[in-house]
Design an enzyme around this catalytic site. Structure first.
Site, PDB file in Angstrom:
ATOM      1  N   HIS A   1       0.877  -1.191   0.000  1.00  0.00           N
ATOM      2  CA  HIS A   1       0.000   0.000   0.000  1.00  0.00           C
ATOM      3  C   HIS A   1       0.908   1.233   0.000  1.00  0.00           C
ATOM      4  O   HIS A   1       1.455   1.616   1.024  1.00  0.00           O
ATOM      5  CB  HIS A   1      -0.896   0.006   1.252  1.00  0.00           C
ATOM      6  CG  HIS A   1      -1.838   1.169   1.292  1.00  0.00           C
ATOM      7  ND1 HIS A   1      -3.186   1.001   1.514  1.00  0.00           N
ATOM      8  CD2 HIS A   1      -1.653   2.503   1.145  1.00  0.00           C
ATOM      9  CE1 HIS A   1      -3.783   2.178   1.503  1.00  0.00           C
ATOM     10  NE2 HIS A   1      -2.867   3.111   1.289  1.00  0.00           N
TER      11      HIS A   1
ATOM     12  N   HIS B   1       1.619   5.332  -1.641  1.00  0.00           N
ATOM     13  CA  HIS B   1       1.260   6.526  -2.419  1.00  0.00           C
ATOM     14  C   HIS B   1       2.540   7.138  -2.977  1.00  0.00           C
ATOM     15  O   HIS B   1       3.401   7.571  -2.215  1.00  0.00           O
ATOM     16  CB  HIS B   1       0.567   7.567  -1.525  1.00  0.00           C
ATOM     17  CG  HIS B   1      -0.709   7.080  -0.937  1.00  0.00           C
ATOM     18  ND1 HIS B   1      -1.929   7.216  -1.564  1.00  0.00           N
ATOM     19  CD2 HIS B   1      -0.963   6.404   0.217  1.00  0.00           C
ATOM     20  CE1 HIS B   1      -2.879   6.675  -0.813  1.00  0.00           C
ATOM     21  NE2 HIS B   1      -2.327   6.166   0.271  1.00  0.00           N
TER      22      HIS B   1
ATOM     23  N   LYS C   1      -9.255  -0.194  -5.785  1.00  0.00           N
ATOM     24  CA  LYS C   1      -9.315   0.465  -4.488  1.00  0.00           C
ATOM     25  C   LYS C   1     -10.648   1.157  -4.287  1.00  0.00           C
ATOM     26  O   LYS C   1     -11.077   1.957  -5.109  1.00  0.00           O
ATOM     27  CB  LYS C   1      -8.174   1.496  -4.392  1.00  0.00           C
ATOM     28  CG  LYS C   1      -8.133   2.281  -3.093  1.00  0.00           C
ATOM     29  CD  LYS C   1      -7.663   1.428  -1.931  1.00  0.00           C
ATOM     30  CE  LYS C   1      -7.807   2.165  -0.606  1.00  0.00           C
ATOM     31  NZ  LYS C   1      -6.562   2.754  -0.137  1.00  0.00           N
TER      32      LYS C   1
ATOM     33  N   HIS D   1     -10.506   1.324   1.817  1.00  0.00           N
ATOM     34  CA  HIS D   1     -10.264   2.290   2.884  1.00  0.00           C
ATOM     35  C   HIS D   1     -11.480   2.163   3.795  1.00  0.00           C
ATOM     36  O   HIS D   1     -12.560   2.642   3.465  1.00  0.00           O
ATOM     37  CB  HIS D   1     -10.130   3.714   2.335  1.00  0.00           C
ATOM     38  CG  HIS D   1      -9.834   4.712   3.416  1.00  0.00           C
ATOM     39  ND1 HIS D   1      -8.618   5.330   3.552  1.00  0.00           N
ATOM     40  CD2 HIS D   1     -10.592   5.160   4.449  1.00  0.00           C
ATOM     41  CE1 HIS D   1      -8.644   6.122   4.613  1.00  0.00           C
ATOM     42  NE2 HIS D   1      -9.837   6.042   5.176  1.00  0.00           N
TER      43      HIS D   1
ATOM     44  N   HIS E   1      -4.672  -0.586   5.960  1.00  0.00           N
ATOM     45  CA  HIS E   1      -4.255   0.166   7.155  1.00  0.00           C
ATOM     46  C   HIS E   1      -5.218  -0.004   8.334  1.00  0.00           C
ATOM     47  O   HIS E   1      -5.866   0.945   8.764  1.00  0.00           O
ATOM     48  CB  HIS E   1      -4.027   1.650   6.849  1.00  0.00           C
ATOM     49  CG  HIS E   1      -5.012   2.290   5.909  1.00  0.00           C
ATOM     50  ND1 HIS E   1      -6.378   2.229   6.091  1.00  0.00           N
ATOM     51  CD2 HIS E   1      -4.823   2.997   4.778  1.00  0.00           C
ATOM     52  CE1 HIS E   1      -6.965   2.876   5.107  1.00  0.00           C
ATOM     53  NE2 HIS E   1      -6.059   3.351   4.297  1.00  0.00           N
TER      54      HIS E   1
ATOM     55  N   ASP F   1       1.406   2.592   3.584  1.00  0.00           N
ATOM     56  CA  ASP F   1       0.592   3.801   3.438  1.00  0.00           C
ATOM     57  C   ASP F   1       1.473   5.048   3.468  1.00  0.00           C
ATOM     58  O   ASP F   1       1.042   6.102   3.917  1.00  0.00           O
ATOM     59  CB  ASP F   1      -0.515   3.882   4.489  1.00  0.00           C
ATOM     60  CG  ASP F   1      -1.629   4.824   4.062  1.00  0.00           C
ATOM     61  OD1 ASP F   1      -1.664   5.241   2.888  1.00  0.00           O
ATOM     62  OD2 ASP F   1      -2.472   5.168   4.916  1.00  0.00           O
TER      63      ASP F   1
HETATM   64  O1  DOR Z   1      -3.368   9.498   5.752  1.00  0.00           O
HETATM   65  C1  DOR Z   1      -3.694   9.185   4.627  1.00  0.00           C
HETATM   66  N1  DOR Z   1      -3.118   9.742   3.539  1.00  0.00           N
HETATM   67  N2  DOR Z   1      -4.661   8.274   4.458  1.00  0.00           N
HETATM   68  C2  DOR Z   1      -5.157   7.985   3.259  1.00  0.00           C
HETATM   69  O2  DOR Z   1      -6.047   7.169   3.194  1.00  0.00           O
HETATM   70  C3  DOR Z   1      -4.691   8.680   2.056  1.00  0.00           C
HETATM   71  C4  DOR Z   1      -3.346   9.210   2.239  1.00  0.00           C
HETATM   72  C5  DOR Z   1      -2.930  10.206   1.174  1.00  0.00           C
HETATM   73  O3  DOR Z   1      -3.149   9.927  -0.001  1.00  0.00           O
HETATM   74  O4  DOR Z   1      -2.370  11.243   1.529  1.00  0.00           O
HETATM   75 ZN    ZN Z   2      -3.321   5.066   1.693  1.00  0.00          ZN
END
Ligand code: DOR
Ligand code: ZN
Length: 347
Positions: free
Chosen positions: A12, A14, A101, A138, A176, A249
């Site tokens: 997971h 980003h 997702k 999520h 998460h 995450d």
């Molecule tokens: O804290 C988070 N940041 N939770 C999420 O689900 C998305 C993520 C983000 O993309 O910044």
């Molecule tokens: Zn995330």
């Protein structure tokens, strides 16, 4: 002390796009073999064509870092109210995407195009169940009347359980997980359900976020909960239960957007995830389960083989420094501060 494990994967992640992608991708590519890339760009990664183009941009960014491990981005699609089942099925059949997702609309960063009502996406979810395409969720409700600390538990009760009853063949990852409720729900399931755990939720509770001053760099969603919940997450990670695996995450935001009147949710932990997780497992006397959690359980769930390469972690008397802030354009991204000394290092 030294421990050598198969090279880990991040289930997971980003990575964003543009300058941010270029700035942060090396932190993941240095240590991980593969990562499941979240699709919450603006605009989101909705179609197979979007995923293909995004994967190419990531591959270019990886090449530019000159890390030589052969980091592989595994792609996901962002489920919207209007996602077409055929597009999802075709993208999965091509091997282009590994999962879809589900963001409840408004639940978190860049979720405004998310699902407003699970009923609207049932045809897509039915097709996914039929073709064995994994749904990553999520798991938080967005009802303004529900307290932010209760949103995960409420999601399980009002969305996840009914969905699993309606579509028992759909394989779901609760992303998460932050609560004992989530851990118990996954542990008590018979099949078709797994959960990812983040390094920050294994290390901090809501006191770290709020006591002695507000710490915007610990603000993320789902929000960190009470210590009893953190302990349940650590127990799940260290249990060896194959249904739990690492999803960092890691979610970079610039320093100014975190330290603001309305700070963004997200913890950037990619650079020190492995030393942090090793430290958690060491404290729990569970280093023998570390490889399962970071390198074996995830590929097994996704039907992939573990990485062949290995990674060695060493414990020394010298604590590891918090990684340096990462420059992006004329700004910085601040790495995760684990709030305690970490004596592990990636060799
Ligand atoms: O804290 C988070 N940041 N939770 C999420 O689900 C998305 C993520 C983000 O993309 O910044
Ligand atoms: Zn995330």
């Amino acid at each position: 002390m030294k421990i050598t494990i198969r090279q880990p994967d991040d289930w997971h992640l980003h990575l964003r796009d543009g300058d941010m992608l270029n700035a942060v991708v090396g932190s993941s590519a240095r240590h991980f073999g593969r990562a499941l890339i979240m699709p919450n760009l603006v605009p989101p990664v909705v179609t197979g064509a979007d995923a293909l183009a995004y994967r190419e941009r990531i591959e270019q960014a990886v090449a530019a870092t000159q890390t030589v491990n052969g980091f592989t981005p595994l792609m996901t699609l962002y489920l919207t109210d209007t996602t077409q089942a055929e597009d999802v099925v075709a993208a999965a059949a091509d091997g282009l995407v590994l999962a879809v997702k589900l963001y409840p609309a408004g639940a978190t960063t860049n979720s405004s195009s998310g699902v407003t009502d699970i009923g609207k996406v049932m045809p897509v979810l039915e097709a996914m169940a039929k073709h064995d395409i994994v749904l990553c969720v999520h798991g938080e409700v967005t009802d303004p009347a529900v307290d932010i600390f209760d949103r995960e538990a409420r999601f399980i009760e009002t969305v996840l359980q009914p969905l699993r009853l309606a579509l028992p063949e759909l394989r779901i990852v609760m992303e998460h997980v932050t609560t004992r409720d989530g851990v118990e729900y996954i542990s008590s399931s018979r099949s078709h359900l797994a959960g990812t755990l983040t390094p920050h939720h294994l290390m901090i509770n809501r006191n770290h976020l709020l006591v002695g001053g507000i710490r915007p760099h610990y603000y993320c969603l789902p929000i960190a909960k009470r210590e009893e919940h953190r302990l349940a997450l650590v127990a799940a990670a260290c249990s060896g239960d194959a249904r739990f695996f690492l999803g960092t995450d890691s979610a970079p935001h610039t320093k100014s957007s975190k330290e603001s009147d309305c700070g963004c949710a997200g913890v950037f932990n990619a650079a020190n995830t492995l030393v942090c997780v090793a430290s958690v497992f060491d404290e729990a006397n569970a280093l023998d389960q570390l490889e399962a959690f970071v390198s074996l359980n995830g590929p097994r769930w996704y039907g992939l083989t573990p990485n062949v390469a290995t990674l060695t972690l060493t414990k020394t008397a010298e604590p590891n420094a918090i990684p340096d802030p990462v420059p992006v354009a004329d700004e910085w991204v601040m790495p995760f501060d684990p709030a305690r000394p970490v004596y592990w290092h990636v060799s």
